[in-house]
Design an enzyme around this catalytic site. Structure first.
Site, PDB file in Angstrom:
ATOM      1  N   PRO A   2       0.821  -1.216   0.000  1.00 17.19           N
ATOM      2  CA  PRO A   2       0.000   0.000   0.000  1.00 17.19           C
ATOM      3  C   PRO A   2       0.853   1.263   0.000  1.00 17.19           C
ATOM      4  CG  PRO A   2      -0.683  -1.550   1.715  1.00 17.19           C
ATOM      5  CD  PRO A   2       0.617  -2.031   1.191  1.00 17.19           C
ATOM      6  N   GLU A   3       0.421   2.245  -0.777  1.00 14.85           N
ATOM      7  CA  GLU A   3       1.151   3.504  -0.838  1.00 14.85           C
ATOM      8  C   GLU A   3       0.312   4.614  -0.214  1.00 14.85           C
ATOM      9  OE1 GLU A   3       3.365   4.073  -4.379  1.00 14.85           O
ATOM     10  OE2 GLU A   3       3.428   1.946  -4.815  1.00 14.85           O
ATOM     11  N   LYS A  51       2.619   7.034   4.780  1.00 10.24           N
ATOM     12  CA  LYS A  51       2.029   5.709   4.881  1.00 10.24           C
ATOM     13  C   LYS A  51       1.637   5.369   6.320  1.00 10.24           C
ATOM     14  CE  LYS A  51       5.151   4.162   1.265  1.00 10.24           C
ATOM     15  NZ  LYS A  51       6.105   3.084   0.923  1.00 10.24           N
ATOM     16  N   ARG A 246      13.200  -3.740  -5.145  1.00  9.78           N
ATOM     17  CA  ARG A 246      12.052  -4.211  -5.899  1.00  9.78           C
ATOM     18  C   ARG A 246      12.090  -3.634  -7.309  1.00  9.78           C
ATOM     19  NH1 ARG A 246       8.078  -1.828  -2.328  1.00  9.78           N
ATOM     20  NH2 ARG A 246       9.899  -0.867  -1.438  1.00  9.78           N
TER      21      ARG A 246
END
Ligand SMILES: [Zn+2]
Length: 260
Positions: A2-3, A51, A246
């Site tokens: 989630p961002e 976040k 990533r």
């Protein structure tokens, strides 16, 4: 993962469900706060910073971070939960609803007024009322040799971008994610783009990615098949490599690999 937009929208949903309501029950399924009981307290507000999510009562702020898999769901009392019960970390119930935090990466409870200890080190919040593009640029410029695709993930520079949006923002600005911060021709424009994209994502969700996850699909500007890659780095002020990198997604034509 989630961002900032997901966390912002989660805060909005929790606010609608909990703000102004008295808690009929609280259940913290983490050892440190297992005995904490907020029954009878009224939820004053729910907010986010980057976040990080905060649910506030007059005495405490419940700080949670979704990390990789976390989510908050709101159910009517008695409604069957849509995620495994064993993954619930926090349950906050009113007379009408149950808000359940599943698989949360962080659960912390701080005294009201102590939230600043959690967010003081973070850069400006892309979705916050005090968003400050110039300050984000100033923070990014501290490490000009860092790849931009790494620098924008560092929440100490600006808060709210994760793996999806760093690829999106670099694509929109035609900047390869491996480009050194010092070689990005217009950092302010890139930071403004990040602000625009996240703001749009919370106004009209869900936003369809232009680059992220679109390996081999045609670039929507020039038709060249998009590529995926990895970006290695060591954070400039850490002694060790802290991040397992990533993927990045980019157009090899619009975003040429920078010379080494
Ligand atoms: Zn292209």
């Amino acid at each position: 993962m989630p961002e900032g937009d997901t966390v912002f929208l989660t805060a909005k949903r929790l606010r609608a469900a909990l703000a102004g309501k008295e808690l009929a029950r609280s259940d913290f399924r983490v050892p440190r706060f297992a005995t904490l009981d907020l029954r009878g307290q009224v939820v004053e507000s729910v907010g986010s910073y980057g976040k990080h999510l905060f649910i506030r009562t007059p005495t405490v702020s419940i700080h949670t971070h979704l990390k990789m898999e976390g989510s908050w769901r709101v159910f009517h009392c008695g409604q069957r939960w849509t995620k495994p019960r064993v993954t619930a970390r926090v349950v906050l119930s009113t007379e009408e609803v149950e808000a359940v935090g599943f698989s949360l990466g962080t659960v912390d409870v701080v005294r009201a007024g102590d939230e600043h200890r959690i967010i003081d080190h973070l850069g400006p919040d892309l979705l916050g009322p005090n968003w400050d593009a110039a300050e984000a640029v100033r923070r990014l410029e501290r490490y000009p040799n860092q790849p931009i695709g790494v620098a924008v993930l560092d929440q100490r520079n600006l808060a709210g971008i994760g793996n999806i949006y760093r690829s999106e923002v670099c694509f929109l600005r035609r900047v390869h994610p491996a480009t050194r911060v010092g070689d990005v021709s217009d950092l302010l424009a890139l930071v403004d783009e990040a602000h625009r994209v996240l703001t749009e994502a919370v106004r009209k969700p869900p936003r369809r990615p232009l680059a992220y996850g679109r390996t081999h699909r045609p670039c929507q500007r020039c038709g060249t098949p998009l590529k995926a890659g990895l970006l290695d780095y060591t954070a400039p002020d850490y002694d060790r490599v802290v991040q397992r990198e990533r993927g990045i997604y980019f157009c090899p034509h619009c975003q040429p690999v920078p010379p080494m």
